[in-house]
Scaffold this motif. Structure first.
Motif, PDB file in Angstrom:
ATOM      1  N   CYS A  22     -15.607 -39.878 -18.836  1.00 32.47           N
ATOM      2  CA  CYS A  22     -14.321 -39.580 -19.470  1.00 32.47           C
ATOM      3  C   CYS A  22     -14.333 -39.818 -20.982  1.00 32.47           C
ATOM      4  O   CYS A  22     -14.925 -40.792 -21.464  1.00 32.47           O
TER       5      CYS A  22
ATOM      6  N   ALA B 212     -12.111 -43.291 -21.563  1.00 33.24           N
ATOM      7  CA  ALA B 212     -12.524 -44.001 -20.349  1.00 33.24           C
ATOM      8  C   ALA B 212     -11.906 -45.401 -20.275  1.00 33.24           C
ATOM      9  O   ALA B 212     -12.225 -46.260 -21.101  1.00 33.24           O
TER      10      ALA B 212
ATOM     11  N   VAL C   3     -20.789 -41.931 -20.663  1.00 31.22           N
ATOM     12  CA  VAL C   3     -20.413 -43.335 -20.500  1.00 31.22           C
ATOM     13  C   VAL C   3     -21.556 -44.037 -19.781  1.00 31.22           C
ATOM     14  O   VAL C   3     -21.973 -43.613 -18.694  1.00 31.22           O
TER      15      VAL C   3
ATOM     16  N   CYS D  52     -11.044 -47.786 -13.002  1.00 26.05           N
ATOM     17  CA  CYS D  52     -11.455 -46.383 -12.840  1.00 26.05           C
ATOM     18  C   CYS D  52     -10.563 -45.667 -11.833  1.00 26.05           C
ATOM     19  O   CYS D  52     -10.486 -46.078 -10.677  1.00 26.05           O
ATOM     20  N   PRO D  53      -9.905 -44.586 -12.236  1.00 27.62           N
ATOM     21  CA  PRO D  53      -9.031 -43.870 -11.294  1.00 27.62           C
ATOM     22  C   PRO D  53      -9.807 -43.036 -10.274  1.00 27.62           C
ATOM     23  O   PRO D  53      -9.201 -42.459  -9.378  1.00 27.62           O
ATOM     24  N   TYR D  54     -11.113 -42.963 -10.421  1.00 29.96           N
ATOM     25  CA  TYR D  54     -11.913 -42.060  -9.587  1.00 29.96           C
ATOM     26  C   TYR D  54     -12.782 -42.777  -8.552  1.00 29.96           C
ATOM     27  O   TYR D  54     -13.503 -42.115  -7.798  1.00 29.96           O
TER      28      TYR D  54
ATOM     29  N   VAL E 233     -15.604 -44.462  -8.628  1.00 26.51           N
ATOM     30  CA  VAL E 233     -17.006 -44.022  -8.652  1.00 26.51           C
ATOM     31  C   VAL E 233     -17.970 -45.136  -9.099  1.00 26.51           C
ATOM     32  O   VAL E 233     -19.149 -44.878  -9.286  1.00 26.51           O
ATOM     33  N   ARG E 234     -17.445 -46.341  -9.269  1.00 26.64           N
ATOM     34  CA  ARG E 234     -18.312 -47.459  -9.667  1.00 26.64           C
ATOM     35  C   ARG E 234     -18.488 -48.434  -8.519  1.00 26.64           C
ATOM     36  O   ARG E 234     -17.650 -48.519  -7.623  1.00 26.64           O
TER      37      ARG E 234
HETATM   38  S1  SF4 Z   1     -16.357 -44.875 -14.367  1.00 25.19           S
HETATM   39 FE1  SF4 Z   1     -14.383 -43.858 -13.940  1.00 25.19          FE
HETATM   40  S2  SF4 Z   1     -13.098 -44.184 -15.763  1.00 25.19           S
HETATM   41 FE2  SF4 Z   1     -15.234 -44.674 -16.342  1.00 25.19          FE
HETATM   42  S3  SF4 Z   1     -16.007 -42.762 -17.238  1.00 25.19           S
HETATM   43 FE3  SF4 Z   1     -16.570 -42.742 -15.048  1.00 25.19          FE
HETATM   44  S4  SF4 Z   1     -14.859 -41.664 -13.999  1.00 25.19           S
HETATM   45 FE4  SF4 Z   1     -14.142 -42.208 -16.071  1.00 25.19          FE
END
Ligand code: SF4
Ligand code: SF4
Length: 185
Positions: free
Chosen positions: A61, A64, A83, A100-102, A104-105
């Motif tokens: 993002c 981010a 990122v 993180c709204p997605y 993915v971490r």
């Molecule tokens: S971890 Fe989540 S908030 Fe960070 S860059 Fe990736 S999608 Fe965007």
């Protein structure tokens, strides 16, 4: 300097999961974690149902929240717009995961640092495409430089309607979804 992005043509995804397997192998992702996933989303009411194949990964993002919330600077933007996570600086506090709204971490439990898709940064430095893109048998994942008007991703996004996930949260994602790959010129 490039500005990397990925276009995902959902009409070309057959759900084979080759990208998921390639990513795990390339990046030594623990069995219980994923840097990318492919969801089969069924909507509607029987017998009028639609199925959406949706690949998901870090959106790298522009705005981010994982970067702005990170207390140590481990999560950061690189000059190419991606990122990344500096593992030596990460203290495993999970603030980025919460922000993180997605979703993915994850935390690499063995080593204690946060992890996610890096667009296979080590491969990019060798002039290669991310492993998921190189492996995608359907050609659903397309990767390139948005600052190059002649790149495949730039051409596609000029020609084809597209969307990003959760646009309303204002994170400025760099994963673009289309549903029909355009004919080549
Ligand atoms: S971890 Fe989540 S908030 Fe960070 S860059 Fe990736 S999608 Fe965007
Ligand atoms: S877990 Fe690591 S990368 Fe995430 S916010 Fe904490 S220090 Fe930063």
């Amino acid at each position: 300097m490039p500005r990397y992005a990925m276009v995902i043509d959902q009409s070309r995804c057959i759900g084979c999961m080759a990208c998921v397997v390639a990513c795990k192998r390339e990046n030594d992702v623990p069995p219980e974690n994923y840097r990318t996933r492919v969801l089969e989303i069924v909507q509607g009411t029987y017998p009028t149902l639609t199925t959406e194949m949706r690949s998901e990964l870090c959106n790298h993002c522009d705005n981010a929240p994982c970067v702005s919330i990170c207390p140590t600077g481990a999560s950061h933007h690189e000059e190419d717009g991606t990122v990344q996570i500096d593992r030596k600086k990460c203290v495993g506090c999970k603030a980025c995961i919460t922000s993180c709204p997605y979703n993915v971490r994850y935390i690499n439990e063995e080593h204690g640092y946060a992890d996610k898709c890096s667009f296979c940064q080590h491969r990019l430095r060798e002039g290669k495409k991310p492993a998921c893109v190189a492996t995608c048998v359907g050609g659903s994942r397309i990767f390139g430089d948005l600052d190059d008007p002649e790149s495949e991703v730039s051409k596609i996004l000029r020609r084809v309607g597209h969307r990003v996930l959760k646009k309303e949260v204002g994170t400025g994602p760099n994963i673009y979804y289309i549903n029909q790959y355009p004919k080549r010129a």
